[in-house]
Write an enzyme that holds these catalytic residues in place. Structure first.
Site, PDB file in Angstrom:
ATOM      1  N   ASP A  68       0.816  -1.317   0.165  1.00 24.22           N
ATOM      2  CA  ASP A  68      -0.062   0.023   0.019  1.00 24.22           C
ATOM      3  C   ASP A  68       0.867   1.309   0.013  1.00 24.22           C
ATOM      4  O   ASP A  68       2.050   1.266  -0.441  1.00 24.22           O
ATOM      5  CB  ASP A  68      -0.906   0.022   1.108  1.00 24.22           C
ATOM      6  CG  ASP A  68      -2.215   0.751   1.026  1.00 24.22           C
ATOM      7  OD1 ASP A  68      -2.372   1.155   0.022  1.00 24.22           O
ATOM      8  OD2 ASP A  68      -2.853   0.685   2.028  1.00 24.22           O
ATOM      9  N   HIS A  69       0.324   2.449   0.262  1.00 23.58           N
ATOM     10  CA  HIS A  69       0.987   3.545   0.243  1.00 23.58           C
ATOM     11  C   HIS A  69       2.246   3.726   0.646  1.00 23.58           C
ATOM     12  O   HIS A  69       2.674   3.177   1.624  1.00 23.58           O
ATOM     13  CB  HIS A  69       0.113   4.825   1.033  1.00 23.58           C
ATOM     14  CG  HIS A  69      -1.124   4.816   0.737  1.00 23.58           C
ATOM     15  ND1 HIS A  69      -1.850   6.094  -0.073  1.00 23.58           N
ATOM     16  CD2 HIS A  69      -2.438   4.291   1.075  1.00 23.58           C
ATOM     17  CE1 HIS A  69      -3.063   6.000  -0.149  1.00 23.58           C
ATOM     18  NE2 HIS A  69      -3.508   4.879   0.532  1.00 23.58           N
ATOM     19  N   GLU A 123      -4.972   6.804   7.624  1.00 21.29           N
ATOM     20  CA  GLU A 123      -4.657   5.277   7.582  1.00 21.29           C
ATOM     21  C   GLU A 123      -3.400   4.966   7.761  1.00 21.29           C
ATOM     22  O   GLU A 123      -2.498   5.268   6.886  1.00 21.29           O
ATOM     23  CB  GLU A 123      -5.480   5.063   6.453  1.00 21.29           C
ATOM     24  CG  GLU A 123      -5.073   3.340   6.235  1.00 21.29           C
ATOM     25  CD  GLU A 123      -5.717   2.743   4.998  1.00 21.29           C
ATOM     26  OE1 GLU A 123      -6.787   1.966   4.996  1.00 21.29           O
ATOM     27  OE2 GLU A 123      -5.313   3.260   3.694  1.00 21.29           O
ATOM     28  N   HIS A 156     -10.189   8.032   3.537  1.00 20.04           N
ATOM     29  CA  HIS A 156      -9.966   6.870   4.411  1.00 20.04           C
ATOM     30  C   HIS A 156     -10.679   6.870   5.731  1.00 20.04           C
ATOM     31  O   HIS A 156     -11.086   7.763   6.432  1.00 20.04           O
ATOM     32  CB  HIS A 156      -8.321   6.772   4.811  1.00 20.04           C
ATOM     33  CG  HIS A 156      -7.578   6.480   3.559  1.00 20.04           C
ATOM     34  ND1 HIS A 156      -6.307   6.958   3.642  1.00 20.04           N
ATOM     35  CD2 HIS A 156      -7.690   5.377   2.714  1.00 20.04           C
ATOM     36  CE1 HIS A 156      -5.621   6.525   2.488  1.00 20.04           C
ATOM     37  NE2 HIS A 156      -6.592   5.433   2.015  1.00 20.04           N
ATOM     38  N   HIS A 161      -9.531   4.075  -3.481  1.00 18.82           N
ATOM     39  CA  HIS A 161      -8.965   4.185  -2.250  1.00 18.82           C
ATOM     40  C   HIS A 161     -10.068   4.412  -1.263  1.00 18.82           C
ATOM     41  O   HIS A 161     -11.111   5.285  -1.778  1.00 18.82           O
ATOM     42  CB  HIS A 161      -7.903   5.140  -2.145  1.00 18.82           C
ATOM     43  CG  HIS A 161      -6.529   4.471  -2.555  1.00 18.82           C
ATOM     44  ND1 HIS A 161      -5.378   4.002  -1.597  1.00 18.82           N
ATOM     45  CD2 HIS A 161      -6.266   3.646  -3.776  1.00 18.82           C
ATOM     46  CE1 HIS A 161      -4.463   3.359  -2.308  1.00 18.82           C
ATOM     47  NE2 HIS A 161      -4.809   3.068  -3.618  1.00 18.82           N
ATOM     48  N   ASN A 173      -9.782  -0.674  -2.163  1.00 17.89           N
ATOM     49  CA  ASN A 173      -9.316  -0.989  -0.881  1.00 17.89           C
ATOM     50  C   ASN A 173     -10.125  -0.949   0.324  1.00 17.89           C
ATOM     51  O   ASN A 173     -10.835  -0.011   0.273  1.00 17.89           O
ATOM     52  CB  ASN A 173      -8.315   0.241  -0.542  1.00 17.89           C
ATOM     53  CG  ASN A 173      -6.731  -0.108  -1.400  1.00 17.89           C
ATOM     54  OD1 ASN A 173      -6.884  -0.829  -2.427  1.00 17.89           O
ATOM     55  ND2 ASN A 173      -5.883   0.965  -1.001  1.00 17.89           N
TER      56      ASN A 173
END
Length: 420
Positions: free
Chosen positions: A165-166, A238, A283, A322, A344
């Site tokens: 992820d990120h 997040e 998020h 996202h 996600n």
């Protein structure tokens, strides 16, 4: 009336489902704001109500097999998702329990699964007290998790995508360590350890964002790894990425920005990529009216790029959604109509796992107050109740159930029409 004539009555109700209870004085400013939003973003009308009835799913490409998919098989699977209008759930995992929940759910709903690791999740798998100098624990835990998935994924009979992820610029040492592991695995096995990785440089100027992504894609393409990049900013917080105070205008990507990415990354030989283009994503889970998703932006972007290319492909880009937790089915499916192939889900699955553990404790509370003694007798042992596997299994089951519900939203039920 102006919004209704634009084909946007749903905008009003996305602000607050209880709008009918508002006074005229309260409603006026909302009408003005909504009208300005539609005009400023140039999102255009939404084309009717989105419905995805049961349909025949085309056979999966022969390259797609049960277990971890990479390279051409991964790209074939993503194209299959786009053509058949479903998106694949992507879940951040932090242990073998959350990995098992993902795979169990995929086997139940009959579709692929994306198992993904965040930097913090990787560190947690390695152990919070492990030496993390130069991101050593973050790297080791992510690699260990990926190797675990590779050992068990095929047993569930579904295609699995291994993803991270990120990753912002300050976290690139983690990304570089994962690339080292990929290249080592590729040399030994002819494929990378992970299927794909995400770079999130969305807070940087477009030129720097795209330039760094292109530089990394050139390295990734040599061992058949797909890149996910982000444009615009996903709001909320997040796993160490905090955009709670971001300027709301940055939550919406423009077609020209995606076109710039498409041109630059398409020039990389063997380069494969997806785009997490922001369309109001946030998020976390919030009360109705606090998040304003505009998936029409994705439709407009596909049209813009298709016209630029002039090759007849109406959806040249693979989009990523996202901040999927808490989103309405209507918004999710309208985004899928625009070529979204991955969504996600983290916040909802975290809650589901905890809720399963909580329910177990509530059900067996009187058996969990000591090693000996319960309502059945003072000398009765409680070992079978406080065995950690019992509560954890309850968490796994609850998380898997929530993911099956997500798969329904994503139109990802029974899509594994295996090639004969």
């Amino acid at each position: 009336l102006e919004l209704e004539q634009c084909g946007w009555p749903s905008v009003l109700f996305s602000f607050d489902r209880r709008i009918e209870n508002l006074s005229l004085s309260q409603l006026g400013p909302m009408l003005f704001s909504a009208t300005a939003l539609v005009s400023g973003l140039n999102v255009g009308p939404r084309a009717g109500t989105i419905t995805m009835q049961t349909k025949t799913v085309t056979p999966l490409p022969a390259s797609v097999k049960p277990g971890v998919v990479t390279g051409e098989a991964l790209w074939d699977l993503l194209q299959h998702a786009k053509e058949n209008k479903y998106a694949i759930p992507a879940v951040n995992v932090v242990s073998s329990c959350s990995i098992s929940s993902c795979l169990e759910a995929a086997a139940k709903y009959g579709g692929p699964m994306i198992v993904q690791f965040s930097r913090g999740g990787g560190q947690f798998i390695a152990g919070k007290t492990a030496d993390n100098a130069d991101d050593a624990a973050c790297i080791a835990g992510s690699v260990a998790g990926a190797l675990h998935v590779r050992q068990v994924a095929e047993l569930y009979g579904v295609p699995v995508i291994l993803h991270t992820d990120h990753c912002q610029r300050s976290w690139l040492p983690w990304f570089d360590g994962l690339m080292d592991a990929n290249e080592k695995y590729f040399k030994a096995n002819g494929e990378p350890l992970f299927s794909s990785h995400m770079l999130d440089l969305s807070e940087e100027p477009l030129e720097e964002n795209v330039g760094t992504c292109k530089e990394y894609l050139q390295r990734m393409a040599k061992c058949n790894i797909l890149l996910e990049m982000e444009l615009g900013v996903t709001g909320g917080e997040e796993d160490g990425v905090d955009n709670t105070d971001i300027d709301s205008s940055r939550l919406y990507t423009q077609p020209e920005e995606v076109w710039e990415v498409y041109q630059q990354l398409s020039s990389v030989p063997n380069g494969r990529f997806t785009v997490a283009a922001a369309f109001g994503n946030v998020h976390g889970v919030y009360a109705p009216g606090n998040v304003d998703l505009q998936p029409q932006i994705l439709h407009n972007t596909q049209k813009y790029i298709s016209e630029k290319l002039g090759d007849g492909d109406p959806k040249p880009t693979c989009f990523v959604f996202h901040g999927g937790s808490g989103s309405s089915r209507e918004d999710i499916r309208y985004a899928i109509e625009a070529g979204t192939i991955k969504m996600n889900i983290d916040t909802d699955t975290q809650w589901a796992f905890w809720d399963g553990v909580r329910e177990y404790e509530a059900k067996y509370h009187d058996y969990l107050q000591g090693q000996i003694g319960n309502p059945e007798g003072e000398t009765k042992p409680n070992k079978k109740y406080y065995d950690p596997r019992m509560a954890l299994r309850s968490g796994e089951e609850a998380m898997a159930k929530r993911l099956c519900e997500a798969a329904e939203d994503l139109n990802c039920i029974d899509v594994l029409n295996w090639s004969k």
